[in-house]
Motif scaffolding. Structure first.
Motif, short mmCIF file in Angstrom:
data_model
loop_
_atom_site.label_atom_id
_atom_site.label_comp_id
_atom_site.label_asym_id
_atom_site.label_seq_id
_atom_site.Cartn_x
_atom_site.Cartn_y
_atom_site.Cartn_z
N ALA A 95 93.62 81.34 76.04
CA ALA A 95 94.53 80.18 75.81
C ALA A 95 94.05 78.93 76.75
O ALA A 95 93.84 78.95 77.87
N SER A 96 94.34 77.87 76.03
CA SER A 96 94.02 76.57 76.74
C SER A 96 95.08 75.60 76.42
O SER A 96 94.91 74.55 76.50
N ASP A 97 96.37 76.25 76.16
CA ASP A 97 97.55 75.37 75.98
C ASP A 97 98.05 74.57 77.06
O ASP A 97 97.68 75.08 78.35
N THR A 98 98.91 73.51 77.00
CA THR A 98 99.45 72.78 77.94
C THR A 98 100.86 73.04 77.92
O THR A 98 101.43 72.59 76.70
N PHE A 99 101.58 73.47 78.95
CA PHE A 99 102.96 73.76 78.74
C PHE A 99 103.73 72.56 79.75
O PHE A 99 103.34 72.41 80.86
N ARG A 100 104.67 72.18 78.87
CA ARG A 100 105.56 70.94 79.78
C ARG A 100 107.08 71.62 80.13
O ARG A 100 107.70 71.99 78.97
N ILE A 101 107.27 71.57 81.28
CA ILE A 101 108.49 72.09 81.60
C ILE A 101 109.52 71.18 82.60
O ILE A 101 108.99 70.41 83.39
N ALA A 102 110.52 70.60 82.17
CA ALA A 102 111.34 69.78 82.90
C ALA A 102 112.58 70.58 83.46
O ALA A 102 113.20 71.40 83.16
N THR A 103 112.63 70.05 84.85
CA THR A 103 113.46 70.74 85.80
C THR A 103 113.45 69.89 86.97
O THR A 103 112.87 69.01 87.18
N THR A 104 114.48 70.42 87.81
CA THR A 104 114.57 69.59 89.24
C THR A 104 113.59 70.13 90.17
O THR A 104 112.98 71.13 90.21
N ASP A 105 113.63 69.41 91.32
CA ASP A 105 112.57 69.50 92.20
C ASP A 105 112.78 71.00 93.01
O ASP A 105 112.25 71.90 93.42
#
Length: 306
Positions: A95-105
């Motif tokens: 796989a060469s997907d790009t995953f984007r995750i929103a969260t706090t530090d």
């Protein structure tokens, strides 16, 4: 509006125009000439009977109608893309997907560090973007595909998303090594007499959940520094006599550098959930990613209990 008149390419162009707000930049993204995109914009204005984008000092300014269209349009295009995409089994090894995750530090440090280690081992070709949480836009970002996963509290989770619980969290206090107050368990009097750092994700806040608990007890503390990053807390505490109350899993990561102590009052626990858009519920790559996040969270819970 006659649906037979609608050219899907026009809607794709409108989505990019609203994102770029500049015909030259949008044409470059769409691999079109500027005159061709200008011609499409004229068609779009006729279709929607609205100027949509007006000339401004820099680029173009969207009309109220254009802003009204932007969110639903992005979501519709993302859904359509998912419908027509060829569904293939997900192979993490290739796989060469790009995953984007929103969260706090703090969650980045606690969950995403072990998660990325897993991904590097299981799927070395994928990329991960860790993004800040923009609560006001989170539902829109998930709908448009700007964000794949949100790791947040249930209170911050948009109701339009699917979600599952990852782990429960409590609080601990951080003090520098050699701090006079660290010689014995913290009492309520000592805690209230100390100067505190407060982490306010939105920035600028001087009151939080600890202050609510103290108020119910008829007590107050002195918050002298407000920061919007949990990770800055360890530096401030390590170089001063300040105390900071942080999520317990984050505090334990710093136990070799700082004193980690129980607060003198019971601070309400909270939970961290993982959220995703219903459109991505059955997507093989997204399902695999959610499984990896869940496995990373299980490891976190296990280490916390040991």
């Amino acid at each position: 509006m006659d649906l037979n008149r609608i050219d899907l390419n026009l809607l794709v162009s409108l989505d990019v125009l609203l994102a770029e707000r500049n015909v030259t930049h949008a044409a470059r993204r769409l691999s079109l000439s500027q005159p061709a995109l200008s011609a499409q914009l004229r068609q779009l204005r006729e279709l929607f009977r609205d100027p949509l984008l007006l000339p401004a000092a820099r680029g173009m300014t969207p009309t109220a109608r254009a802003l009204e269209l932007q969110g639903p349009l992005r979501e519709m295009l993302a859904t359509l893309s998912s419908l027509v995409a060829e569904r293939q089994p997900f192979d993490p090894g290739t796989a060469s997907d790009t995953f984007r995750i929103a969260t706090t530090d703090s969650i980045q440090a606690v969950v995403c560090v072990p998660l990325i280690a897993r991904l590097r081992s299981l799927a070395p070709g994928v990329r991960v973007a860790l993004l800040p949480v923009a609560e006001a836009r989170l539902a829109e970002q998930m709908g448009s595909g700007e964000v794949d996963l949100a790791l947040v509290t249930p209170q911050a989770m948009p109701p339009s998303l699917k979600s599952r619980a990852l782990y429960d969290e409590t609080f601990l206090c951080l003090l520098r090594q050699g701090h006079p107050a660290a010689a014995q368990p913290l009492t309520l009097d000592t805690f209230c007499d100390l100067d505190h750092v407060l982490t306010s994700p939105a920035g600028g806040g001087f009151s939080g959940v600890v202050d609510e608990v103290l108020a119910r007890l008829g007590r107050r503390r002195r918050v002298v520094v407000s920061i919007n990053s949990f990770l800055l807390a360890q530096e401030l505490v390590g170089e001063s006599d300040l105390v900071c109350t942080v999520p317990s899993r984050l505090a334990r990561r710093w136990s070799d550098k700082l004193n980690v102590m129980a607060p003198p009052c019971e601070v309400d626990a909270f939970s961290i959930h993982m959220g995703w858009h219903p459109r991505a519920h059955s997507d093989p790559a997204q399902r695999w990613l959610r499984d990896q996040v869940a496995e990373a969270a299980v490891g976190i819970a296990g280490r916390s209990a040991s």
